[in-house]
Design a protein around this motif. Structure first.
Motif, short mmCIF file in Angstrom:
data_model
loop_
_atom_site.label_atom_id
_atom_site.label_comp_id
_atom_site.label_asym_id
_atom_site.label_seq_id
_atom_site.Cartn_x
_atom_site.Cartn_y
_atom_site.Cartn_z
N ASN A 106 14.67 18.15 14.37
CA ASN A 106 15.31 17.42 13.27
C ASN A 106 14.31 17.43 12.10
O ASN A 106 13.24 16.84 12.20
CB ASN A 106 15.58 15.99 13.77
CG ASN A 106 16.52 15.18 12.88
OD1 ASN A 106 16.83 14.04 13.21
ND2 ASN A 106 16.97 15.73 11.77
N LEU A 154 13.86 15.92 19.26
CA LEU A 154 14.65 14.90 19.95
C LEU A 154 13.91 14.43 21.19
O LEU A 154 13.29 15.24 21.88
CB LEU A 154 16.00 15.47 20.38
CG LEU A 154 16.98 15.87 19.29
CD1 LEU A 154 18.27 16.38 19.93
CD2 LEU A 154 17.28 14.71 18.35
N CYS A 172 15.58 10.91 11.89
CA CYS A 172 14.14 10.75 12.08
C CYS A 172 13.45 10.22 10.83
O CYS A 172 12.31 9.77 10.89
CB CYS A 172 13.50 12.06 12.52
SG CYS A 172 13.81 13.42 11.39
N SER A 231 20.67 13.73 9.49
CA SER A 231 20.63 13.52 10.94
C SER A 231 20.64 14.88 11.65
O SER A 231 21.03 15.90 11.05
CB SER A 231 21.85 12.71 11.38
OG SER A 231 23.01 13.50 11.29
N TYR A 232 20.27 14.87 12.91
CA TYR A 232 20.23 16.11 13.71
C TYR A 232 21.55 16.87 13.62
O TYR A 232 21.58 18.05 13.28
CB TYR A 232 19.87 15.74 15.15
CG TYR A 232 20.02 16.86 16.14
CD1 TYR A 232 19.13 17.92 16.16
CD2 TYR A 232 21.09 16.86 17.06
CE1 TYR A 232 19.28 18.96 17.06
CE2 TYR A 232 21.23 17.89 17.97
CZ TYR A 232 20.34 18.94 17.97
OH TYR A 232 20.50 19.96 18.87
N ASN A 285 20.93 11.63 15.77
CA ASN A 285 19.54 11.21 15.59
C ASN A 285 19.09 11.31 14.13
O ASN A 285 19.31 12.32 13.47
CB ASN A 285 18.62 12.09 16.45
CG ASN A 285 17.21 11.57 16.51
OD1 ASN A 285 16.96 10.53 17.09
ND2 ASN A 285 16.28 12.28 15.87
N MET A 311 18.40 23.71 16.04
CA MET A 311 19.30 22.89 16.86
C MET A 311 19.05 23.17 18.34
O MET A 311 19.08 22.26 19.16
CB MET A 311 20.76 23.18 16.50
CG MET A 311 21.14 22.85 15.07
SD MET A 311 20.85 21.14 14.58
CE MET A 311 22.28 20.35 15.30
N GLN A 371 22.61 18.79 10.29
CA GLN A 371 21.76 19.85 9.72
C GLN A 371 22.50 21.16 9.39
O GLN A 371 22.32 21.69 8.29
CB GLN A 371 20.56 20.12 10.63
CG GLN A 371 19.65 18.91 10.71
CD GLN A 371 18.37 19.13 11.50
OE1 GLN A 371 17.29 18.92 11.01
NE2 GLN A 371 18.49 19.56 12.73
N GLY A 404 16.19 21.26 19.53
CA GLY A 404 16.26 19.82 19.26
C GLY A 404 15.35 19.39 18.12
O GLY A 404 14.78 18.29 18.15
#
Ligand code: AMP
Ligand code: MG
Length: 479
Positions: free
Chosen positions: A240, A264, A273, A283-284, A271, A235, A287, A238
């Motif tokens: 994902n 990201l 991916c 999503s981000y 987000n 995290m 997680q 950034g």
């Protein structure tokens, strides 16, 4: 060591035959070396001259048999997008032996009994992504599996009706056991084998637990702690992952199975991916919660070995542990010394501000590392179209860093905020060139993956915000 002196062992084969299938790699046609990771080769004690030899390509192509070679694929289950699949396993990865504690595995080396409908292959583009990304994560100091090298070939591989070519990455890890490996034996009610697996993992990755009371509860505790730390690290940079199924969760707390991942571009909490992830399950921002859900699956799988109540108690503090790690990594990234009450808000407000202004996450933190004082905001403000929310946030930040030595803060921040991360558009540049036979972009991407905190003036373009047309795109899982 020369390749012809190479000796491998296969401790996993001491487990019951249900854990694996003995299977020989099926070499690619006309294989050629694309890139070799000399640091990993050194770790494995392979002489540098050997890396240019025909035998090295043959090793990566599964044709060179080291002494002790006895290749096999591993069996596991897993929760995929929330649904339990009782039997998965290495459908295209074949283990070719262990050197010291490092287990070598060829991904894309042909069909195994776990291939289901798959062809046992990996295409060039996904192999390049995994190869470069494992190096990038290593140098961002994030636990990950490694790659020794990558070969391409003229072997035709078809994906979604398009003809591509096959490649193999030789992956290296201290463990290939997944949460799903435990789920396989738990779901089948084979508790003796489950216990043998737990003992194997403790021996291999957590030897300090050995001989202690209630080792399986301790094992769960270890996995929970390293997983929460891994998530906090993802995290903070950034990252994902995109496919956090339990079969893609490493028991050793490593980033594993690189697929449609992304760093990201603009900061975006939600987000997504992975193109097939229509619900945004991975999503981000999901997680950390998903990893907790995955740990719950592991806990249930381990419950025949140790009372579930003990593990539940441990899992109940997961959020706290995760928050602690996140706080630690983010305070470092913001150059904050000590702990002040308002710090969590300062961090959260930064995220909200970046999302609101659609600011490139990596670029912002790197630019913030150079930030000196109120009169020096122009570079930071240039990362956004509107300035007010950023000015407001910086006013609070200024107040917080007032008593911190600016030179020390800068040096510390430059050491934790990378100038370069491998964004998907950059990887795609490398892939596009490689598909035309030009591997120079892959070489260049490897250089920045190796030294993400250095300046590299020749690659300045890649340190800028992601070009608009490539931002926050979703990738297909087909690999
Ligand atoms: P992944 O999404 O790469 O983690 O793969 C999920 C599962 O599908 C694993 O059991 C893989 O071994 C299997 N798999 C993925 N692609 C292929 C393929 N081309 N051939 C055989 N098995 C595959
Ligand atoms: Mg996988």
């Amino acid at each position: 060591m020369k390749l012809n002196e190479l000796k491998v062992s296969n401790p996993y084969l001491a487990l019951d035959p249900e854990f694996y299938e003995r299977v020989k790699p099926d070499p690619l046609e006309k294989a050629h070396l694309i890139h070799v990771n000399k640091t990993v080769a050194k770790t494995l004690n392979i002489d540098e001259e050997e890396l240019e030899s025909e035998d090295f390509v043959r090793l990566l192509n599964g044709e060179f048999e080291a002494e002790g070679s006895d290749p096999f694929a591993m069996c596991y289950a897993g929760h995929q997008f929330g649904h339990f699949v009782p039997r998965l396993g290495d459908g295209r990865a074949i283990n070719i032996g262990t050197i010291d504690k490092f287990q070598l595995q060829l991904k894309g080396a042909g069909i195994t009994e776990y291939s289901r409908m798959g062809d046992g292959r990996a295409v060039l583009r996904s192999s390049i992504r995994e190869y470069l990304m494992s190096e990038a994560m290593t140098n961002l100091r994030i636990p990950t599996t490694l790659c020794l090298g990558i070969i391409g070939s003229e072997h035709p591989v078809s994906r979604q009706g398009i003809e591509e070519t096959g490649a193999i990455v030789c992956r290296v890890s201290t463990s290939w056991v997944r949460f799903g490996t435990f789920e396989y034996f738990a779901a089948n009610g084979e508790f003796e084998k489950l216990k043998a697996l737990a003992d194997y993992v403790i021996n291999e990755n957590f030897p300090h637990i050995n001989g202690r009371p209630d080792p399986y509860k301790l094992l769960f505790n270890e996995v929970m702690v390293i997983t929460s730390r891994l998530l906090a690290q993802w995290m903070s940079v950034g990252f994902n992952h995109g496919v956090m199924n339990t079969d893609n969760m490493s028991i050793a707390g490593l980033t594993i199975d690189y697929g449609p991942f992304a760093f990201l571009d603009d900061f975006k909490h939600g987000n997504v991916c992975n193109h097939t992830d229509t619900e945004g399950r991975y999503s981000y921002e999901s997680q950390p919660a998903v990893s907790k859900w995955n740990l719950e699956r592991l806990m249930k799988a381990l419950s025949p070995l140790t009372p579930i109540e003990g593990m539940e108690k441990l899992l109940s503090i997961y959020d706290k542990i995760y928050a602690r790690y996140t706080h630690y990594y983010m305070c470092k990234k913001l150059g904050l010394e000590g702990t002040v009450e308002g710090d969590p808000d300062l961090i959260d407000d930064m995220y909200d501000m970046l999302e609101k202004l659609k600011v490139d996450y990596t670029l912002f933190l790197r630019t913030l590392s150079h930030y000196k004082h109120k009169g020096d905001r122009s570079d930071l403000l240039a990362t956004a179209l509107y300035h007010e929310p950023m000015n407001e946030w910086l006013d609070v930040y200024d107040e917080r860093i007032k008593y911190i030595d600016p030179t020390e803060r800068r040096n510390q921040m430059l050491n934790v905020n990378p100038k370069y991360v491998l964004k998907n558009y950059m990887l795609q540049e490398g892939i596009d060139a490689a598909e035309k036979g030009d591997f120079s972009v892959v070489d260049n991407l490897f250089k920045i993956a190796k030294q993400p905190f250095e300046e590299h003036p020749e690659f300045e373009r890649w340190a800028k915000a992601t070009p608009k047309e490539f931002r926050n795109q979703r990738l297909s899982c087909s690999s």
